[in-house]
Design a protein around this motif. Structure first.
Motif, PDB file in Angstrom:
ATOM      1  N   LEU A   1       1.861   6.733  -7.256  1.00 41.71           N
ATOM      2  CA  LEU A   1       0.098   7.723  -7.625  1.00 41.71           C
ATOM      3  C   LEU A   1       1.002   8.716  -7.149  1.00 41.71           C
ATOM      4  O   LEU A   1       0.499  10.273  -8.261  1.00 41.71           O
ATOM      5  N   VAL A   2       1.634   9.122  -6.003  1.00 41.59           N
ATOM      6  CA  VAL A   2       2.582  10.416  -5.966  1.00 41.59           C
ATOM      7  C   VAL A   2       3.388  11.064  -7.041  1.00 41.59           C
ATOM      8  O   VAL A   2       3.001  12.154  -8.027  1.00 41.59           O
TER       9      VAL A   2
ATOM     10  N   CYS B   1       2.157   1.409  -3.369  1.00 41.02           N
ATOM     11  CA  CYS B   1       1.130   2.102  -4.652  1.00 41.02           C
ATOM     12  C   CYS B   1       1.385   3.618  -4.268  1.00 41.02           C
ATOM     13  O   CYS B   1       1.386   4.705  -5.408  1.00 41.02           O
ATOM     14  N   CYS B   2       1.396   4.139  -3.172  1.00 40.34           N
ATOM     15  CA  CYS B   2       0.884   5.553  -3.213  1.00 40.34           C
ATOM     16  C   CYS B   2       1.367   6.733  -3.449  1.00 40.34           C
ATOM     17  O   CYS B   2       1.484   7.460  -3.597  1.00 40.34           O
ATOM     18  N   ALA B   3       3.056   6.073  -3.467  1.00 40.53           N
ATOM     19  CA  ALA B   3       4.733   6.396  -3.347  1.00 40.53           C
ATOM     20  C   ALA B   3       4.403   6.722  -4.914  1.00 40.53           C
ATOM     21  O   ALA B   3       4.715   8.079  -5.243  1.00 40.53           O
TER      22      ALA B   3
ATOM     23  N   ALA C   1       0.610  -0.801   0.243  1.00 34.19           N
ATOM     24  CA  ALA C   1      -0.086  -0.086  -0.034  1.00 34.19           C
ATOM     25  C   ALA C   1       0.849   1.279  -0.414  1.00 34.19           C
ATOM     26  O   ALA C   1       0.739   2.303  -0.941  1.00 34.19           O
ATOM     27  N   VAL C   2       1.225   1.420   0.446  1.00 32.58           N
ATOM     28  CA  VAL C   2       2.959   2.377   0.668  1.00 32.58           C
ATOM     29  C   VAL C   2       3.735   2.548  -0.537  1.00 32.58           C
ATOM     30  O   VAL C   2       3.904   3.963  -0.748  1.00 32.58           O
TER      31      VAL C   2
ATOM     32  N   ARG D   1       1.587  11.842 -10.503  1.00 31.26           N
ATOM     33  CA  ARG D   1       0.566  13.167 -10.257  1.00 31.26           C
ATOM     34  C   ARG D   1       1.856  14.321 -10.903  1.00 31.26           C
ATOM     35  O   ARG D   1       1.654  15.574 -11.471  1.00 31.26           O
TER      36      ARG D   1
END
Length: 81
Positions: free
Chosen positions: A56-57, A52-54, A49-50, A60
């Protein structure tokens, strides 16, 4: 457990992070009631999860930079119509 001995459960400790259950018996012995793969799977999911969030950021930020490069800049004192 040993055959012929009557051991009863005296307490059970439940921890939420990492998830585990420890059973305490009258014999003084304690056992872990959770499966051996629960904690590693929990931490692997958290790490995924960490990551994937990194990602995604990062995506962006890259999109924002690309849009800023493609946009014509308006210089001070000139107007585009």
């Amino acid at each position: 457990m040993d055959a012929g001995r009557d051991y009863s459960l005296t307490a059970a400790d439940v921890d939420g992070f990492p998830p585990s259950v420890t059973c305490h018996w009258t014999s003084g012995h304690s056992t872990d009631a959770g499966w051996f793969w629960t904690t590693p799977l929990f931490y692997a999911g958290l790490a995924c999860a960490v990551v994937c969030c990194a990602l995604l950021v990062n995506d962006r930020v890259q999109q924002t930079r690309t849009r800023q490069k493609d946009r014509p800049e308006i210089q001070a004192g000139t107007e585009q119509r």
